[in-house]
Design a protein around this motif. Structure first.
Motif, PDB file in Angstrom:
ATOM      1  N   VAL A 126      21.666  14.834  42.359  1.00 19.62           N
ATOM      2  CA  VAL A 126      21.114  14.228  43.582  1.00 19.62           C
ATOM      3  C   VAL A 126      22.223  13.907  44.576  1.00 19.62           C
ATOM      4  N   VAL A 127      23.290  13.276  44.102  1.00 20.83           N
ATOM      5  CA  VAL A 127      24.402  12.916  44.985  1.00 20.83           C
ATOM      6  C   VAL A 127      25.056  14.174  45.568  1.00 20.83           C
ATOM      7  N   GLY A 128      25.290  15.152  44.711  1.00 18.45           N
ATOM      8  CA  GLY A 128      25.929  16.385  45.167  1.00 18.45           C
ATOM      9  C   GLY A 128      25.111  17.112  46.221  1.00 18.45           C
ATOM     10  N   LEU A 129      23.812  17.219  46.010  1.00 16.17           N
ATOM     11  CA  LEU A 129      22.977  17.936  46.969  1.00 16.17           C
ATOM     12  C   LEU A 129      22.784  17.145  48.260  1.00 16.17           C
ATOM     13  N   ALA A 130      22.876  15.810  48.175  1.00 13.02           N
ATOM     14  CA  ALA A 130      22.852  15.002  49.406  1.00 13.02           C
ATOM     15  C   ALA A 130      24.095  15.293  50.243  1.00 13.02           C
ATOM     16  N   LEU A 131      25.240  15.418  49.596  1.00 13.03           N
ATOM     17  CA  LEU A 131      26.474  15.748  50.314  1.00 13.03           C
ATOM     18  C   LEU A 131      26.433  17.187  50.836  1.00 13.03           C
ATOM     19  N   VAL A 132      25.888  18.096  50.052  1.00  8.22           N
ATOM     20  CA  VAL A 132      25.717  19.482  50.522  1.00  8.22           C
ATOM     21  C   VAL A 132      24.845  19.507  51.774  1.00  8.22           C
ATOM     22  N   SER A 133      23.776  18.717  51.775  1.00  9.05           N
ATOM     23  CA  SER A 133      22.876  18.659  52.932  1.00  9.05           C
ATOM     24  C   SER A 133      23.592  18.113  54.168  1.00  9.05           C
ATOM     25  N   ALA A 134      24.412  17.078  53.967  1.00 10.18           N
ATOM     26  CA  ALA A 134      25.175  16.512  55.087  1.00 10.18           C
ATOM     27  C   ALA A 134      26.137  17.537  55.664  1.00 10.18           C
ATOM     28  N   MET A 135      26.817  18.268  54.800  1.00  9.05           N
ATOM     29  CA  MET A 135      27.759  19.278  55.274  1.00  9.05           C
ATOM     30  C   MET A 135      27.038  20.481  55.875  1.00  9.05           C
ATOM     31  N   ALA A 136      25.832  20.762  55.414  1.00  7.95           N
ATOM     32  CA  ALA A 136      25.044  21.846  56.014  1.00  7.95           C
ATOM     33  C   ALA A 136      24.687  21.505  57.456  1.00  7.95           C
ATOM     34  N   ILE A 137      24.296  20.255  57.688  1.00 11.17           N
ATOM     35  CA  ILE A 137      24.010  19.807  59.053  1.00 11.17           C
ATOM     36  C   ILE A 137      25.254  19.945  59.916  1.00 11.17           C
ATOM     37  N   GLN A 138      26.397  19.522  59.384  1.00  8.47           N
ATOM     38  CA  GLN A 138      27.655  19.622  60.136  1.00  8.47           C
ATOM     39  C   GLN A 138      27.981  21.072  60.461  1.00  8.47           C
ATOM     40  N   ASN A 139      27.854  21.960  59.486  1.00  5.10           N
ATOM     41  CA  ASN A 139      28.179  23.366  59.703  1.00  5.10           C
ATOM     42  C   ASN A 139      27.292  23.996  60.767  1.00  5.10           C
ATOM     43  N   GLY A 140      25.984  23.771  60.652  1.00  2.00           N
ATOM     44  CA  GLY A 140      25.067  24.347  61.622  1.00  2.00           C
ATOM     45  C   GLY A 140      25.292  23.800  63.014  1.00  2.00           C
ATOM     46  N   LEU A 141      25.503  22.496  63.106  1.00  2.40           N
ATOM     47  CA  LEU A 141      25.720  21.850  64.396  1.00  2.40           C
ATOM     48  C   LEU A 141      27.012  22.347  65.037  1.00  2.40           C
ATOM     49  N   HIS A 142      28.044  22.467  64.231  1.00  3.23           N
ATOM     50  CA  HIS A 142      29.334  22.917  64.761  1.00  3.23           C
ATOM     51  C   HIS A 142      29.235  24.351  65.270  1.00  3.23           C
ATOM     52  N   ARG A 143      28.619  25.204  64.496  1.00  2.00           N
ATOM     53  CA  ARG A 143      28.561  26.622  64.877  1.00  2.00           C
ATOM     54  C   ARG A 143      27.709  26.850  66.120  1.00  2.00           C
ATOM     55  N   ALA A 144      26.608  26.121  66.236  1.00  2.00           N
ATOM     56  CA  ALA A 144      25.685  26.350  67.348  1.00  2.00           C
ATOM     57  C   ALA A 144      26.045  25.571  68.609  1.00  2.00           C
ATOM     58  N   HIS A 145      26.628  24.384  68.434  1.00  2.00           N
ATOM     59  CA  HIS A 145      26.788  23.507  69.595  1.00  2.00           C
ATOM     60  C   HIS A 145      28.225  23.055  69.859  1.00  2.00           C
ATOM     61  N   LEU A 146      29.134  23.351  68.946  1.00  2.00           N
ATOM     62  CA  LEU A 146      30.545  23.006  69.154  1.00  2.00           C
ATOM     63  C   LEU A 146      31.413  24.236  68.905  1.00  2.00           C
ATOM     64  N   SER A 147      30.906  25.378  69.312  1.00  2.00           N
ATOM     65  CA  SER A 147      31.525  26.648  68.942  1.00  2.00           C
ATOM     66  C   SER A 147      32.857  26.917  69.634  1.00  2.00           C
ATOM     67  N   LYS A 148      33.201  26.143  70.651  1.00  2.00           N
ATOM     68  CA  LYS A 148      34.508  26.316  71.290  1.00  2.00           C
ATOM     69  C   LYS A 148      35.627  25.686  70.469  1.00  2.00           C
ATOM     70  N   ALA A 149      35.257  24.882  69.479  1.00  2.00           N
ATOM     71  CA  ALA A 149      36.242  24.301  68.565  1.00  2.00           C
ATOM     72  C   ALA A 149      36.321  25.159  67.306  1.00  2.00           C
ATOM     73  N   PRO A 150      37.487  25.196  66.645  1.00  2.00           N
ATOM     74  CA  PRO A 150      37.599  25.963  65.398  1.00  2.00           C
ATOM     75  C   PRO A 150      36.626  25.425  64.353  1.00  2.00           C
ATOM     76  N   PRO A 151      36.198  26.266  63.402  1.00  2.00           N
ATOM     77  CA  PRO A 151      35.306  25.807  62.336  1.00  2.00           C
ATOM     78  C   PRO A 151      35.890  24.597  61.616  1.00  2.00           C
ATOM     79  N   SER A 152      35.012  23.703  61.192  1.00  2.00           N
ATOM     80  CA  SER A 152      35.477  22.463  60.557  1.00  2.00           C
ATOM     81  C   SER A 152      35.549  22.553  59.044  1.00  2.00           C
ATOM     82  N   THR A 153      35.026  23.620  58.452  1.00  2.00           N
ATOM     83  CA  THR A 153      35.020  23.706  56.990  1.00  2.00           C
ATOM     84  C   THR A 153      35.646  24.991  56.455  1.00  2.00           C
TER      85      THR A 153
END
Length: 225
Positions: A117-144
Motif C-alpha cells: 500500500v505504501v509503495g503504490l501510494a508513492l508510485v502514484s505520487a511520482m506518476a502524477i509528478q511525471n505526467g505533470l512535468h512532461r505535459a506542463h513543465l516540458s521546458k525543464a529537464p525531466p525530474s526522474t
C-alpha cells in the motif's frame, strides 16, 4: 527567502523518494518504475520479498498518469492551470504516507500488505509528478529520468568542444547548466534519501511531504510548456 524553482524541487524529491523507497520497501523503485523489471527478476531469482509491489508498480503508474491527464484536460477546458491542483493531490498522497510511517514506525521486508500500500501510494505520487512535468513543465529537464538528460549533456559537451558555431555556443552552455543542475539535484536527493533511511527510517518519509507543500508556492518560470 527565495524558494527553489519547482523543477528543482521535483528533481530533488524524485531522487529522495526513489532511494528511500528502494531501501525501505524491499527494493521498490517508486519514481523510476521500469527499474522494477530488473528488481522483480532479482526477487524471483533470490527469493526476496516485495514481488507483488514490483509487479503492480508499472500498471498502477500507467493508470495514474492516464487518470491525472484526464483531470488536467478537464481543468484546462475550464481555463484553469492543472499544475497546482495536481500538486495538491500529490501532496495528499505523500502526506498520507508520512503520517502512516510516523504512526507505524520503520517498515520491514515481511510486511507485504503494508509495504504494498505504501509503495503504490508513492508510485502514484511520482506518476502524477511525471505526467505533470512532461505535459506542463516540458521546458525543464525531466525530474526522474536522468539517463536521457545525462546523455544530452555529454552530446552537448562534445558539440561545444568540437564543432559548435558561435551563435549556438550560448544555447548549448545554457542547456548544459540547466540539465546538469537537474542531475545534481536528483543525486543530492538520492544521497539524502539514503541518509534518511540510515538515521531516521520512519521520520525520513516526512520530508517528501514537506517539500510537496513547499512546491505549491514555487516558481514555474521558464519551465511551463
Amino acid at each position: 527567502m527565495k524558494l527553489p524553482s519547482l523543477p528543482k524541487l521535483l528533481s530533488f524529491n524524485a531522487g529522495y523518494v526513489d532511494t528511500l523507497g528502494f531501501l525501505a520497501l524491499s527494493g521498490l523503485f517508486t519514481a523510476h518504475v521500469t527499474g522494477n523489471f530488473v528488481t522483480l527478476g532479482a526477487t524471483a531469482a533470490l527469493g526476496l520479498g516485495g514481488a507483488l509491489s514490483k509487479l503492480l508498480a508499472l500498471p498502477v503508474f500507467c493508470f495514474v498518469v492516464f487518470a491525472s491527464r484526464l483531470a488536467c484536460l478537464k481543468l484546462q477546458a475550464s481555463d484553469r492551470s492543472p499544475i497546482r491542483p495536481m500538486l495538491i493531490v500529490k501532496l495528499a498522497l505523500l502526506a498520507g504516507v508520512a503520517i502512516f510511517a510516523l504512526y507505524h514506525g520503520p517498515f520491514h521486508a515481511d510486511e507485504n500488505v503494508v509495504t504494498l500500500v505504501v509503495g503504490l501510494a508513492l508510485v502514484s505520487a511520482m506518476a502524477i509528478q511525471n505526467g505533470l512535468h512532461r505535459a506542463h513543465l516540458s521546458k525543464a529537464p525531466p525530474s526522474t529520468l536522468m539517463t536521457g538528460t545525462t546523455t544530452q549533456i555529454m552530446l552537448d559537451l562534445a558539440d561545444l568542444l568540437v564543432s559548435a558555431k558561435s551563435e549556438e555556443t550560448a544555447a548549448l552552455k545554457a542547456r548544459i547548466v540547466k540539465m546538469g543542475t537537474a542531475v545534481i539535484t536528483f543525486a543530492l536527493g538520492c544521497g539524502l534519501g539514503a541518509a534518511g533511511y540510515m538515521f531516521a527510517p520512519a521520520a525520513a518519509f516526512t520530508l517528501p511531504a514537506i517539500l510537496g507543500a513547499i512546491a505549491l508556492f514555487a516558481s514555474t518560470a521558464g519551465a511551463e510548456a
